[in-house]
Design a protein around this motif. Structure first.
Motif: not given
Lengths: 390, 570
Positions: B500-510
């Motif tokens: 949806n174009g919003k930042y995810s709070h669960t999916r990250h690139v570390s």
């Protein structure tokens, strides 16, 4: 003058030797195997047979041919009929031209080329002449020849049929057939040819395709393209005997109908002009040999016709390979591979030698007309007149 | 009697004889024309139809690592073909071949029968030595079959460095990696051999004089080191096992020369068995995946700001106790920091602090720094399919950008781009094109390696030796602390963008970027982990930092860099 006969013979031997070489060379394939040499051995065998037949024929007295002419013609006619009978004649590429005899095959039309001049000359000798009314004269004279030609057309072997016509016309011409009738006969042939072309459109296309080659090489039939290319490679001196590459399969019928192209490739202009010279030699030396005969005899007519026929056949073959004439399968006499053609050619030359043997033709009274004595009289312009049925 | 009835005369013979002579004369002229004047034309035609050229394939060059170890090579193998037209007894041939190479006889027979009108049919390519022997023993008729020598690419190191090398298919066409990008140098020039054929296609002569021999392909030395690469790949495999992310990648770069010492991506494929590779394994995440770099971007902006003179390194910024309003937007920190020095902003990775530095910089200067560091364009490494990342044109920047860019948002970059930029910090200010090929002796620089000064030496030194060293010592990167070497580094945990174009709070690139030693660093390393899914934290400092540190600990001794421990020993 006295050497004319040996010279003629040596010209013929030269052509034969060249023929044997070229048949061997032209039969080579890209992957040489013993199969290539089968052609050479067979041709050598045919040559031995042909020389026997021709040599034998040359030893026969001239009068033999005069007597045997109708029988020979009858025999050939029987063969021409037999070849059309399924089971006797062998069909190859859609035409029945061969009678199988064990491993060899006999082509009756080759021998028809000899028997037709014999028959015409014989008939005219008999007095089936132009003086009588048309049916009893010309009709009776030409009927057997017509039958033979039609049989050959049925096979079909149009090249041979054309040859029978040429042989007939030459015999008639040499024997003094009136020019007016020759012209009339020629005019009669025109509509026949036209109708035939309409009935067989593929023949017309073949001729059209032939004319196209003069302007557009790419339009030319495959074998004509290859034949010209093969000749062209040769240049002045050729690639060398056995070194030709076109013959290895690009050139069709390399050892039979297009053997002259292989001569051109491997021996160059030297070879092709050499062959042309040999044939011109055969023509003129032959003419000298025949000139010892009175011009209104059976012997003179037959010998002249047979020689001119051979030289014409060679010219037509060269004409086809150089795209001067429409492609037609005609062997190069004495050079092409083939038993019937070689035997028939040697037989006809044997007949020429038999007919022109000094002292062979006896005049009704006095010494033989072509004895050295009579030659002297010829050279002084004396001309004999032989029988005219009046 | 008329003239018609006159007796035959000599002239008739002479007429015909002369007529025939004229005909032969014409034929002779025609022969002169064909064989004399038109000879060239016909000879050309004959040459055209008889001659063809057989391509003599060139042997592709080898690929070796920086110490000359073979990475890719080419061997000749035999392939079996049949001449279906020459096969007299298809069943017998099929049965004999079944015994020799194990292809079922009925299949073979059918293939032979289907190709009866052809002259060439591959039966089996790339035969083993055993198969070749068994075929020879089978004593098939010599005209029916033949071997053709073909080149086969071999990768002696197996799956190692698969993403760097790429692979070649059965026809020698390259797919991915340097095999593809350096194809023109590797492949050489095929030679050609004129061969004369007859109309049935038999070769009847080979014109040796006119043949042009093949020029073998160039052997190319790569900058990677097999041992380093092996260490990196092992570490990545361990990481994959432990954290089960979607993917991960690591790159080891010499910051001074720009030479890539190792580059690996997971999931991986094996170049020797490309058909068994999982579909998502082709992607080399180091260059073919662009993320928002997040916090790893911050030291670059700080160095840029110091350089531009808009901040001083002893300055402090008030970080609004974790909340800072920028125009319509409210920024948050994880902790409620009060006043932070520039060093502390990096050590604690304060978003608010970075936003305040961003305000000092203004959009123009921010954009300038990012562009100079190579963001938004390909680095130019010799690999196909490299992504340029995104850095919007300055016209599209807004007030948001001023806050987002300094904390590594609103732009995307590949791990390699990010590492190259950090290389500029590590070497004292020069951005050097990362590359994979070593220069050829005598030809100077191998590829288009650029070196651009982007930071002042002092700014870069301070960021590396003061701020980033402290990140590892006491900041977000403490998991990267190792006894043997002093490290500098920066963690990053960027939020992935939801559909949806919003930042995810669960999916990250570390991710974690680091270098060592702190003074005159020999390597810079980046480790990026895409969506670690195992239990526990997915922060870059937790997931990626230990792996990067482990790589440093294994690689530097191999490069004979003395350790601190050995230093301490008397």
């Amino acid at each position: 003058m006295a050497y004319s006969r040996p010279v003629l013979a040596s010209l013929i031997y030269s052509l034969l030797c060249l023929g044997l070489l070229m048949v061997y060379s032209a039969s080579m394939t890209a992957r040489p195997s013993s199969a290539d040499e089968i052609y050479l051995s067979k041709q050598a065998l045919y040559l031995a047979f042909g020389l026997t037949v021709g040599g034998g024929a040359s030893l026969l007295p001239a009068t033999f041919w005069r007597r045997a002419a109708p029988w020979i013609f009858g025999g050939v006619l029987a063969l021409l009929i037999a070849v059309l009978v399924p089971g006797i004649g062998t069909r190859i590429n859609g035409s029945r031209r061969w009678i199988r005899l064990g491993s060899a095959a006999l082509q009756p039309s080759e021998f028809a080329k000899i028997s037709v001049p014999l028959m015409v000359a014989w008939g005219m000798e008999r007095g089936w002449s132009w003086r009588q009314e048309f049916l009893r004269g010309t009709g009776v004279l030409l009927a057997p020849v017509g039958v033979a030609t039609i049989l050959v057309v049925i096979e079909p072997d149009l090249g041979a049929a054309v040859f029978l016509l040429i042989g007939t016309l030459l015999s008639l011409f040499f024997r003094g057939w009136p020019l007016g009738r020759l012209i009339a006969a020629g005019t009669l042939l025109l509509p026949i040819v036209t109708i035939w072309l309409v009935l067989k459109p593929y023949q017309l296309r073949r001729i059209e395709g032939f004319f196209a080659t003069w302007t557009d090489f790419e339009q030319a039939p495959y074998q004509v393209q290859q034949s010209l290319t093969t000749l062209g490679i040769g240049g002045w001196y050729g690639t060398g005997l056995g070194e030709g590459q076109q013959k290895l399969s690009f050139l069709p019928e390399a050892n039979t109908d297009f053997v002259f192209s292989v001569v051109g490739e491997e021996l160059g202009l030297l070879g092709t002009l050499g062959v042309a010279s040999l044939w011109l030699g055969v023509l003129w030396v032959g003419l000298r040999v025949v000139r010892t005969l009175p011009s209104d005899t059976f012997e003179h007519t037959v010998a002249m016709t047979l020689i001119c026929q051979l030289v014409t056949q060679a010219a037509i073959n060269v004409g086809v390979t150089t795209a001067m004439l429409p492609p037609k399968g005609i062997a190069h006499p004495l050079i092409s591979y083939g038993g019937s053609s070689l035997s028939a050619t040697l037989l006809s030359l044997g007949i020429v030698f038999s007919l022109t043997r000094p002292g062979a033709v006896l005049s009704p009274s006095g010494p033989p007309v072509n004895s050295p004595d009579s030659l002297r009289s010829l050279s002084t312009g004396t001309r004999r007149r032989v029988t005219d049925v009046d | 009697m008329s003239a018609d009835t006159a007796p035959p005369m000599r002239w008739r013979s002479l007429t015909v004889a002369w007529g025939l002579t004229v005909v032969w004369g014409l034929l002779i002229l025609r022969l002169l024309q064909i064989q004399g004047w038109q000879r060239e034309q016909f000879t050309r035609r004959a040459t055209r139809q008889q001659q063809s050229f057989e391509i003599v394939p060139a042997r592709p060059g080898d690929l070796v690592d920086r110490r000359g170890r073979l990475l890719a090579t080419t061997v000749s193998v035999q392939s079996l073909f049949l001449d279906p037209q020459a096969v007299s007894d298809p069943l017998a041939t099929a049965l004999a071949l079944e015994a020799a190479i194990g292809i079922p006889a009925d299949t073979l027979q059918e293939r032979i029968l289907n190709a009866q009108d052809k002259r060439f049919l591959w039966i089996k390519r790339r035969l083993t030595d055993d198969e070749v022997n068994r075929i020879l023993i089978a004593r098939l008729p010599r005209t029916e079959w033949g071997f053709r020598s073909e080149f086969q690419r071999e990768y002696p190191q197996g799956a190692l460095a698969g993403h760097i090398l790429g692979w070649r298919d059965i026809d020698g066409m390259p797919h991915g990696g340097v095999e593809e990008s350096l194809h023109s140098r590797l492949i050489g020039t095929p030679g050609r051999r004129p061969i004369v054929r007859d109309s049935r296609g038999f070769v009847i002569a080979i014109d040796g004089e006119q043949s042009e021999p093949a020029t073998p392909g160039e052997n190319i030395q790569l900058s990677i080191d097999t041992v380093t690469q092996l260490h990196v790949e092992r570490q990545l495999d361990k990481l994959m096992e432990q954290h089960r992310p979607h993917g991960a990648c690591a790159v080891v770069l010499d910051p001074w020369s720009g030479e890539v010492l190792a580059m690996a991506s997971r999931p991986a494929f094996n170049p020797t068995q490309p058909d068994q590779a999982p579909p998502n394994s082709w992607r080399n995440l180091a260059i073919q995946a662009a993320y928002e770099p997040g916090s790893t971007f911050k030291p670059l902006i700080v160095a840029g700001a110091l350089d531009e003179g808009v901040i001083r390194n002893d300055e402090s910024f008030h970080c609004g106790h974790g909340v800072y309003r920028m125009g319509p937007r409210v920024l948050h920190d994880h902790h409620r920091y009060g006043s932070l020095t520039v060093k502390e902003i990096l050590v604690k990775s304060s978003n608010v602090g970075m936003a305040r530095i961003g305000e000092r910089m203004t959009n123009t200067r921010l954009e300038h720094v990012a562009r100079q560091l190579g963001f938004g364009r390909r680095t130019g490494i010799e690999l196909p399919g490299e992504l340029p990342g995104t850095l919007h044109p300055i016209e599209e920047w807004t007030i948001y950008s001023t806050g987002s860019i300094p904390m590594g948002q609103e732009l995307t970059a590949t791990p390699l781009q990010l590492l190259a930029a950090h290389g500029a910090l590590a070497n004292g200010g020069h951005w050097v094109t990362p590359h994979l090929t070593l220069s050829r002796p005598g030809t100077g620089s191998s590829s288009n390696v650029l070196s651009t000064e982007v930071f002042g030496h002092e700014s870069a030194r301070w960021v590396v030796q003061e701020a980033m060293t402290d990140v590892v010592l006491r900041g977000t990167g403490t998991k990267a602390r190792i006894d043997e070497y002093p490290l500098f580094g920066k963690t990053g945990t960027s939020q992935k963008i939801e559909p949806n174009g919003k930042y995810s709070h669960t999916r990250h690139v570390s991710s974690f970027v680091c270098g060592a030693p702190v003074i005159a660093p020999r390597v810079v390393v980046i480790v990026t982990v895409d969506e670690p899914t195992s239990a526990g934290s997915d922060y870059g400092g937790i997931v990626a930092a230990p792996v990067a540190a482990e790589i440093v600990r294994e690689v530097l001794p191999y490069m004979q860099v003395p350790t601190r421990i050995s230093d301490r020993r008397p």
